[in-house]
Design a protein around this motif. Structure first.
Motif, PDB file in Angstrom:
ATOM      1  N   ASP A  28     -35.216  -1.623 -24.446  1.00 14.64           N
ATOM      2  CA  ASP A  28     -36.205  -1.170 -23.475  1.00 14.64           C
ATOM      3  C   ASP A  28     -36.633  -2.269 -22.489  1.00 14.64           C
ATOM      4  OD1 ASP A  28     -37.753   0.845 -22.349  1.00 14.64           O
ATOM      5  OD2 ASP A  28     -39.481   0.391 -23.610  1.00 14.64           O
ATOM      6  N   PRO A  29     -35.669  -2.841 -21.737  1.00 14.18           N
ATOM      7  CA  PRO A  29     -36.025  -3.904 -20.790  1.00 14.18           C
ATOM      8  C   PRO A  29     -36.809  -3.359 -19.599  1.00 14.18           C
ATOM      9  CG  PRO A  29     -33.782  -3.218 -20.417  1.00 14.18           C
ATOM     10  CD  PRO A  29     -34.265  -2.458 -21.642  1.00 14.18           C
ATOM     11  N   VAL A  30     -37.441  -4.270 -18.887  1.00 15.82           N
ATOM     12  CA  VAL A  30     -38.108  -3.943 -17.625  1.00 15.82           C
ATOM     13  C   VAL A  30     -37.414  -4.740 -16.526  1.00 15.82           C
ATOM     14  CG1 VAL A  30     -40.319  -3.359 -18.673  1.00 15.82           C
ATOM     15  CG2 VAL A  30     -39.883  -5.716 -17.966  1.00 15.82           C
ATOM     16  N   MET A  31     -37.592  -4.311 -15.285  1.00 15.40           N
ATOM     17  CA  MET A  31     -36.931  -4.982 -14.172  1.00 15.40           C
ATOM     18  C   MET A  31     -37.947  -5.315 -13.099  1.00 15.40           C
ATOM     19  SD  MET A  31     -33.606  -3.768 -11.961  1.00 15.40           S
ATOM     20  CE  MET A  31     -32.474  -4.036 -13.321  1.00 15.40           C
ATOM     21  N   ILE A  32     -37.763  -6.515 -12.502  1.00 13.35           N
ATOM     22  CA  ILE A  32     -38.606  -6.975 -11.403  1.00 13.35           C
ATOM     23  C   ILE A  32     -37.690  -7.473 -10.288  1.00 13.35           C
ATOM     24  CG2 ILE A  32     -40.330  -8.656 -10.667  1.00 13.35           C
ATOM     25  CD1 ILE A  32     -41.319  -8.753 -13.584  1.00 13.35           C
ATOM     26  N   GLY A  33     -37.910  -6.988  -9.078  1.00  8.68           N
ATOM     27  CA  GLY A  33     -37.174  -7.455  -7.911  1.00  8.68           C
ATOM     28  C   GLY A  33     -38.055  -8.340  -7.048  1.00  8.68           C
ATOM     29  N   ILE A  34     -37.446  -9.365  -6.448  1.00  7.45           N
ATOM     30  CA  ILE A  34     -38.165 -10.282  -5.571  1.00  7.45           C
ATOM     31  C   ILE A  34     -38.007  -9.790  -4.133  1.00  7.45           C
ATOM     32  CG2 ILE A  34     -38.351 -12.676  -4.752  1.00  7.45           C
ATOM     33  CD1 ILE A  34     -37.106 -13.536  -7.443  1.00  7.45           C
ATOM     34  N   HIS A  35     -39.157  -9.662  -3.415  1.00  4.68           N
ATOM     35  CA  HIS A  35     -39.127  -9.197  -2.023  1.00  4.68           C
ATOM     36  C   HIS A  35     -38.273 -10.113  -1.183  1.00  4.68           C
ATOM     37  CE1 HIS A  35     -41.826  -5.799  -1.769  1.00  4.68           C
ATOM     38  NE2 HIS A  35     -42.682  -6.420  -2.549  1.00  4.68           N
ATOM     39  N   THR A  36     -37.492  -9.621  -0.311  1.00  2.00           N
ATOM     40  CA  THR A  36     -37.261  -8.238   0.034  1.00  2.00           C
ATOM     41  C   THR A  36     -35.900  -7.799  -0.498  1.00  2.00           C
ATOM     42  OG1 THR A  36     -38.546  -8.441   2.081  1.00  2.00           O
ATOM     43  CG2 THR A  36     -37.003  -6.650   1.990  1.00  2.00           C
ATOM     44  N   VAL A  85     -46.298  -7.520 -19.273  1.00  2.00           N
ATOM     45  CA  VAL A  85     -45.240  -8.522 -19.284  1.00  2.00           C
ATOM     46  C   VAL A  85     -45.083  -9.137 -20.675  1.00  2.00           C
ATOM     47  CG1 VAL A  85     -44.654 -10.834 -18.416  1.00  2.00           C
ATOM     48  CG2 VAL A  85     -45.371  -9.050 -16.832  1.00  2.00           C
ATOM     49  N   GLU A  86     -46.162  -9.209 -21.399  1.00  2.00           N
ATOM     50  CA  GLU A  86     -46.176  -9.838 -22.718  1.00  2.00           C
ATOM     51  C   GLU A  86     -45.081  -9.260 -23.620  1.00  2.00           C
ATOM     52  OE1 GLU A  86     -47.788 -12.847 -24.989  1.00  2.00           O
ATOM     53  OE2 GLU A  86     -48.538 -12.248 -23.024  1.00  2.00           O
ATOM     54  N   ASP A  87     -44.219 -10.146 -24.141  1.00  2.00           N
ATOM     55  CA  ASP A  87     -43.143  -9.806 -25.092  1.00  2.00           C
ATOM     56  C   ASP A  87     -42.079  -8.854 -24.542  1.00  2.00           C
ATOM     57  OD1 ASP A  87     -44.116 -11.461 -27.145  1.00  2.00           O
ATOM     58  OD2 ASP A  87     -45.546  -9.909 -27.764  1.00  2.00           O
ATOM     59  N   GLN A  88     -41.984  -8.710 -23.234  1.00  2.00           N
ATOM     60  CA  GLN A  88     -40.967  -7.843 -22.639  1.00  2.00           C
ATOM     61  C   GLN A  88     -39.693  -8.628 -22.325  1.00  2.00           C
ATOM     62  OE1 GLN A  88     -41.354  -4.522 -22.311  1.00  2.00           O
ATOM     63  NE2 GLN A  88     -43.322  -4.876 -23.304  1.00  2.00           N
ATOM     64  N   HIS A  89     -38.582  -7.913 -22.366  1.00  2.00           N
ATOM     65  CA  HIS A  89     -37.309  -8.465 -21.900  1.00  2.00           C
ATOM     66  C   HIS A  89     -37.218  -8.092 -20.427  1.00  2.00           C
ATOM     67  CE1 HIS A  89     -35.895  -9.645 -25.852  1.00  2.00           C
ATOM     68  NE2 HIS A  89     -36.386  -8.487 -26.299  1.00  2.00           N
ATOM     69  N   ILE A  90     -37.299  -9.102 -19.566  1.00  2.00           N
ATOM     70  CA  ILE A  90     -37.362  -8.881 -18.123  1.00  2.00           C
ATOM     71  C   ILE A  90     -36.017  -9.199 -17.481  1.00  2.00           C
ATOM     72  CG2 ILE A  90     -38.408  -9.686 -15.965  1.00  2.00           C
ATOM     73  CD1 ILE A  90     -40.977 -10.187 -17.537  1.00  2.00           C
ATOM     74  N   ILE A  91     -35.579  -8.300 -16.613  1.00  2.00           N
ATOM     75  CA  ILE A  91     -34.429  -8.556 -15.756  1.00  2.00           C
ATOM     76  C   ILE A  91     -35.017  -8.880 -14.387  1.00  2.00           C
ATOM     77  CG2 ILE A  91     -32.287  -7.651 -14.781  1.00  2.00           C
ATOM     78  CD1 ILE A  91     -32.449  -5.507 -17.113  1.00  2.00           C
ATOM     79  N   LEU A  92     -34.892 -10.134 -13.969  1.00  2.00           N
ATOM     80  CA  LEU A  92     -35.400 -10.600 -12.683  1.00  2.00           C
ATOM     81  C   LEU A  92     -34.252 -10.554 -11.686  1.00  2.00           C
ATOM     82  CD1 LEU A  92     -37.690 -11.878 -11.004  1.00  2.00           C
ATOM     83  CD2 LEU A  92     -36.932 -14.107 -11.866  1.00  2.00           C
ATOM     84  N   VAL A  93     -34.469  -9.912 -10.539  1.00  2.00           N
ATOM     85  CA  VAL A  93     -33.393  -9.667  -9.576  1.00  2.00           C
ATOM     86  C   VAL A  93     -33.732 -10.292  -8.227  1.00  2.00           C
ATOM     87  CG1 VAL A  93     -31.983  -7.906  -8.439  1.00  2.00           C
ATOM     88  CG2 VAL A  93     -32.874  -7.488 -10.753  1.00  2.00           C
ATOM     89  N   ASP A  94     -32.771 -11.050  -7.684  1.00  2.00           N
ATOM     90  CA  ASP A  94     -32.896 -11.568  -6.327  1.00  2.00           C
ATOM     91  C   ASP A  94     -31.556 -11.416  -5.627  1.00  2.00           C
ATOM     92  OD1 ASP A  94     -34.234 -12.581  -4.149  1.00  2.00           O
ATOM     93  OD2 ASP A  94     -34.185 -14.655  -4.805  1.00  2.00           O
ATOM     94  N   ASP A  95     -31.588 -11.459  -4.296  1.00  2.00           N
ATOM     95  CA  ASP A  95     -30.349 -11.261  -3.542  1.00  2.00           C
ATOM     96  C   ASP A  95     -29.488 -12.511  -3.513  1.00  2.00           C
ATOM     97  OD1 ASP A  95     -32.228 -12.512  -1.893  1.00  2.00           O
ATOM     98  OD2 ASP A  95     -31.756 -11.311  -0.128  1.00  2.00           O
ATOM     99  N   VAL A  96     -30.061 -13.678  -3.177  1.00  2.00           N
ATOM    100  CA  VAL A  96     -29.283 -14.910  -3.030  1.00  2.00           C
ATOM    101  C   VAL A  96     -29.950 -16.027  -3.828  1.00  2.00           C
ATOM    102  CG1 VAL A  96     -28.397 -16.630  -1.403  1.00  2.00           C
ATOM    103  CG2 VAL A  96     -28.533 -14.231  -0.714  1.00  2.00           C
ATOM    104  N   LEU A  97     -29.168 -16.725  -4.626  1.00  2.00           N
ATOM    105  CA  LEU A  97     -29.649 -17.908  -5.339  1.00  2.00           C
ATOM    106  C   LEU A  97     -28.992 -19.123  -4.712  1.00  2.00           C
ATOM    107  CD1 LEU A  97     -31.055 -19.435  -7.651  1.00  2.00           C
ATOM    108  CD2 LEU A  97     -29.060 -18.916  -9.063  1.00  2.00           C
ATOM    109  N   GLN A  98     -29.818 -20.041  -4.216  1.00  2.00           N
ATOM    110  CA  GLN A  98     -29.295 -21.286  -3.668  1.00  2.00           C
ATOM    111  C   GLN A  98     -30.015 -22.469  -4.304  1.00  2.00           C
ATOM    112  OE1 GLN A  98     -29.157 -21.753   0.597  1.00  2.00           O
ATOM    113  NE2 GLN A  98     -28.144 -23.708   0.450  1.00  2.00           N
ATOM    114  N   THR A  99     -31.207 -22.793  -3.861  1.00  2.00           N
ATOM    115  CA  THR A  99     -31.890 -23.992  -4.366  1.00  2.00           C
ATOM    116  C   THR A  99     -32.513 -23.773  -5.741  1.00  2.00           C
ATOM    117  OG1 THR A  99     -34.013 -23.417  -3.355  1.00  2.00           O
ATOM    118  CG2 THR A  99     -32.459 -24.734  -2.016  1.00  2.00           C
ATOM    119  N   GLY A 100     -32.904 -22.549  -6.049  1.00  2.00           N
ATOM    120  CA  GLY A 100     -33.589 -22.245  -7.300  1.00  2.00           C
ATOM    121  C   GLY A 100     -35.097 -22.205  -7.152  1.00  2.00           C
TER     122      GLY A 100
END
Length: 174
Positions: A28-36, A85-100
């Protein structure tokens, strides 16, 4: 990169996420996307993965480490985390990863909401230029780019990737 190619990458990413969740036994994961762009990508992944709970969104503007240098951002959107958020398995989503640095800021904000059980990072594009020791769990594509080239995800419908240089020349990724 054309919409059909991006859709193919997104389907491959969804399958890779499913596999990682099974290996981690993350139920039962949850998902969070970073704008935009991350939100656009997360909307598609959220649907493909049939995640039950609503999609969360983050605007990390106030968490950036260069916030005092860039001043107020007039396009700040509110973050919306419609689940605990507490104790959840989160899938964090972004479009481009460069510097971090964007991912670091996003994790700082997530931890302000609580302590997740885990965070899996999924990004459509990974490019060179890492300044922080952050790596994605799932990547759509790793195109060879020079430092002068910039990449932009446009959307939301259709999604396309554009490579531009400092001279504002653009072309699609193939």
């Amino acid at each position: 990169m054309q919409a059909e190619a991006i859709d193919g990458l997104i389907h491959e990413m969804a399958q890779a996420i499913k596999t990682r969740l099974e290996v981690q036994q993350a139920k039962d994961p949850v998902m969070i996307g970073i704008h935009t762009g991350g939100v656009w990508l997360a909307e598609r992944l959220h649907q493909l993965l049939h995640i039950n709970r609503p999609l969360g969104t983050l605007d990390i503007s106030f968490y950036r480490d260069d916030f005092t240098r860039i001043g107020m951002n007039p396009k700040v959107k509110p973050s919306q985390i419609p689940f605990e958020v507490e104790d959840q398995h989160i899938i964090l989503v972004d479009d481009v990863l460069q510097t971090g640095r964007t991912i670091r800021a996003a994790m700082n904000e997530i931890f302000d909401y609580g302590r997740p059980a885990s965070i899996m990072l999924a990004t459509l594009v990974e490019r060179s230029g890492r300044e922080l020791p952050i790596q994605p769990s799932v990547v759509g594509v790793r195109p060879p780019l020079t430092n002068e080239q910039q990449i932009t995800l446009t959307g939301p419908d259709p999604l396309s990737l554009i490579i531009g240089t400092s001279k504002q020349e653009t072309r699609g990724i193939s």
